[in-house]
Design a protein around this motif. Structure first.
Motif, PDB file in Angstrom:
ATOM      1  N   ALA A  38       9.969  43.157  26.466  1.00  0.00           N
ATOM      2  CA  ALA A  38      10.449  42.846  25.113  1.00  0.00           C
ATOM      3  C   ALA A  38      11.741  43.558  24.734  1.00  0.00           C
ATOM      4  O   ALA A  38      12.396  43.158  23.770  1.00  0.00           O
ATOM      5  CB  ALA A  38       9.362  43.181  24.094  1.00  0.00           C
ATOM      6  N   SER A  39      12.129  44.599  25.470  1.00  0.00           N
ATOM      7  CA  SER A  39      13.365  45.314  25.137  1.00  0.00           C
ATOM      8  C   SER A  39      14.576  44.392  25.214  1.00  0.00           C
ATOM      9  O   SER A  39      15.563  44.585  24.498  1.00  0.00           O
ATOM     10  CB  SER A  39      13.548  46.514  26.071  1.00  0.00           C
ATOM     11  OG  SER A  39      13.487  46.113  27.425  1.00  0.00           O
ATOM     12  N   GLY A  40      14.505  43.382  26.071  1.00  0.00           N
ATOM     13  CA  GLY A  40      15.609  42.433  26.178  1.00  0.00           C
ATOM     14  C   GLY A  40      15.816  41.635  24.907  1.00  0.00           C
ATOM     15  O   GLY A  40      16.953  41.410  24.469  1.00  0.00           O
ATOM     16  N   ALA A  51      20.131  47.656  18.821  1.00  0.00           N
ATOM     17  CA  ALA A  51      18.897  47.981  19.543  1.00  0.00           C
ATOM     18  C   ALA A  51      18.782  49.485  19.748  1.00  0.00           C
ATOM     19  O   ALA A  51      17.710  50.074  19.543  1.00  0.00           O
ATOM     20  CB  ALA A  51      18.866  47.255  20.889  1.00  0.00           C
ATOM     21  N   LEU A  52      19.882  50.128  20.143  1.00  0.00           N
ATOM     22  CA  LEU A  52      19.855  51.574  20.353  1.00  0.00           C
ATOM     23  C   LEU A  52      19.555  52.310  19.046  1.00  0.00           C
ATOM     24  O   LEU A  52      18.754  53.255  19.023  1.00  0.00           O
ATOM     25  CB  LEU A  52      21.201  52.049  20.921  1.00  0.00           C
ATOM     26  CG  LEU A  52      21.435  51.767  22.413  1.00  0.00           C
ATOM     27  CD1 LEU A  52      22.880  52.056  22.791  1.00  0.00           C
ATOM     28  CD2 LEU A  52      20.491  52.611  23.273  1.00  0.00           C
ATOM     29  N   ALA A  53      20.170  51.871  17.937  1.00  0.00           N
ATOM     30  CA  ALA A  53      19.947  52.511  16.635  1.00  0.00           C
ATOM     31  C   ALA A  53      18.478  52.407  16.233  1.00  0.00           C
ATOM     32  O   ALA A  53      17.878  53.385  15.765  1.00  0.00           O
ATOM     33  CB  ALA A  53      20.833  51.875  15.570  1.00  0.00           C
ATOM     34  N   GLY A 272      13.088  36.494  26.667  1.00  0.00           N
ATOM     35  CA  GLY A 272      11.676  36.617  27.023  1.00  0.00           C
ATOM     36  C   GLY A 272      11.039  37.813  26.340  1.00  0.00           C
ATOM     37  O   GLY A 272      11.666  38.847  26.186  1.00  0.00           O
ATOM     38  N   SER A 273       9.785  37.647  25.916  1.00  0.00           N
ATOM     39  CA  SER A 273       9.138  38.751  25.213  1.00  0.00           C
ATOM     40  C   SER A 273       7.682  38.949  25.612  1.00  0.00           C
ATOM     41  O   SER A 273       6.982  39.750  25.021  1.00  0.00           O
ATOM     42  CB  SER A 273       9.214  38.518  23.697  1.00  0.00           C
ATOM     43  OG  SER A 273       8.572  37.313  23.350  1.00  0.00           O
ATOM     44  N   SER A 274       7.200  38.207  26.601  1.00  0.00           N
ATOM     45  CA  SER A 274       5.805  38.373  27.012  1.00  0.00           C
ATOM     46  C   SER A 274       5.734  38.528  28.522  1.00  0.00           C
ATOM     47  O   SER A 274       6.723  38.329  29.231  1.00  0.00           O
ATOM     48  CB  SER A 274       4.970  37.156  26.582  1.00  0.00           C
ATOM     49  OG  SER A 274       5.288  36.031  27.377  1.00  0.00           O
TER      50      SER A 274
END
Length: 492
Positions: A38-40, A51-53, A272-274
């Motif tokens: 999910a990090s993508g 995302a980093l913040a 993608g998240s799964s």
């Protein structure tokens, strides 16, 4: 809860977890599909900077939560800690609501994880029916938890170690790809200024990534539950908390930095998240970009390990929470019984049955399954809210009653900033789940998203009305510590 001394006769869990078990459980508990897959989507939504913040802010909140939990867990190391702390330091009704809410969440999560394990196995054996793999996964997790607690600790230690080693290899390969040692040519940091990067979508996008980051970090609170079965909680819990924060920040922040540097935020592959999206996991893509052909199969094996580890931890957490609820009088006394090896078997059987029925509902009644999963969605954040609130009141009561911080074997720094910030961010993340549904008037979607909140309120208000409980005055809060052997000291 009473101030009377608690018996250490039968029906007690055993302190069999070593310091290395507790440290690795705390570390591995928050490294799973949230990071590997999910990090993508977080980078795609808010850009590399956004995302980093979001992950930095959520990492700080988790650190404050962990230190709050550490202060209470070293003072009172018991299984099912969140419910006990809420009942002891805030209101018995809150302990009742938090305990049942947390047990329900993890029992449902076990079902979700065994379903996910079947999806992962389809990568290699698409012809085998999914329910077979799910049944195998549930049986494996049940057997691990039915053995002595050392078996659970050792299993989690090695599965967590696999995840940690994978991240180290990924960071090394990714950094070599960025500077051009692997992959043909250096990618550099151009993707951080590509098109609308580094920040895409402004604050609303960052807030939505807060939710993704929050789910990624869930599981860190398991260290509070393991404290009840740690051989030396006064030493192992602080060590786990102090080391895990830096490792989490290192792993998450550096991993997202590498992904964002190698893959532009506009890449469709980041959506993608799964676990079914393993072929486009950002970890897989970075390995492939570096020229490693077997990346997808290797990452699939790692993600399978993560999923089994999550189900294993979920079974442990929910079993111990039900056991604790029974010990506190919030659940039938049957569930406080343990075997000779200290395993609460009635609680384990009940949790396994709920997980199995939830899984069956995913096949027989998809709508029921959807509601069950939705009902458990915000539970982690609600538990975090309870931890922060309990610690805020514990520390205030501790000082008000004339105690000094030097009496605590571990005390959280930055009080009261830590718990107040954690409370504020928990509320922000819960509200920020799906505000668009409110504005558009899509009340069915609002109910699906936020159903966890009214369920907790119903448990809290119902118990409060039935038992006539009240907010415990700070001067009456029982801040007495627990003896090394697990018995409670009487208040003087």
């Amino acid at each position: 809860m009473t101030n009377a001394t608690t018996s250490m006769a039968s029906d007690q869990v055993k302190r069999g977890l070593k310091t290395r078990h507790v440290s690795m459980i705390a570390l591995g508990g928050c490294i799973g599909t949230g990071l590997f897959v999910a990090s993508g989507s977080a980078i795609s939504t808010a850009g590399p900077g956004g995302a980093l913040a979001a992950y930095v802010a959520m990492g700080l909140m988790v650190y404050f939560l962990m230190t709050s939990l550490g202060e209470m867990a070293t003072n009172m190391p018991i299984s099912g800690s969140f419910a006990a702390y809420s009942a002891k330091y805030v209101d018995p009704a809150l302990g009742f609501a938090m305990g049942w809410n947390y047990w329900f969440n993890w029992a449902i999560t076990v079902a979700v994880d065994i379903s996910t394990a079947a999806l992962v196995m389809k990568f290699w054996l698409p012809g085998v029916p999914s329910w077979i793999w799910s049944a195998v996964a549930l049986a494996v997790v049940f057997i691990i938890n039915a053995l002595a607690v050392q078996a659970f600790g050792e299993t989690e230690f090695w599965m967590s170690l696999i995840k940690v080693v994978t991240i180290f290899i990924f960071l090394a390969v990714g950094l070599m790809t960025i500077v051009g040692i692997m992959g043909g040519h250096a990618t550099g940091l151009g993707n951080f200024t590509y098109k609308k990067a580094p920040f895409v979508g402004g604050f609303p996008a960052i807030l939505s990534v807060f939710v993704v980051a929050g789910f990624s970090f869930q599981g860190t609170e398991l260290v509070g539950i393991t404290a009840g079965e740690s051989e030396d909680p006064a030493h192992s819990v602080p060590k786990a908390i102090n080391s895990v924060f830096w490792r989490i920040i290192l792993f998450y922040i550096l991993a997202i930095f590498v992904i964002a540097a190698v893959l532009p935020y506009t890449s469709k592959d980041l959506l993608g998240s799964s676990a079914s999206d393993i072929a486009i996991s950002p970890f897989t893509l970075v390995f492939q970009r570096a020229g490693l052909a077997a990346a997808a199969s290797v990452m699939n094996a790692v993600i399978l390990t993560s999923v089994i580890s999550a189900a294993n931890s979920g079974m442990y957490a929910s079993t111990r929470m039900l056991y604790s609820l029974s010990k506190e009088g919030y659940a039938p006394r049957l569930f406080e019984r343990t075997g000779k090896n200290g395993i609460p078997y009635p609680a384990l059987f009940a949790t396994t049955i709920v997980a199995a029925l939830t899984f069956i509902s995913s096949i027989a009644g998809p709508e029921i399954y959807m509601w069950l999963v939705a009902a458990s969605g915000l539970t982690g954040f609600i538990a975090w809210f309870g931890i922060a609130l309990s610690h805020y009141r514990f520390r205030r009561a501790f000082i008000k009653q004339g105690h000094k911080l030097s009496e605590l074997s571990y005390h959280a720094k930055w009080f009261p900033v830590g718990p107040i910030l954690a409370l504020a961010l928990c509320v922000a993340v819960i509200v920020g789940q799906d505000p668009q549904s409110f504005f558009s008037g899509n009340w069915e979607q609002v109910l699906v998203t936020y159903i966890s909140v009214p369920l907790v309120l119903i448990l809290y208000i119902g118990y409060k009305i039935k038992k006539h409980t009240k907010l415990i005055p700070l001067s009456e809060v029982d801040v007495s510590p627990v003896h090394r052997d697990g018995t409670l000291k009487e208040n003087k």
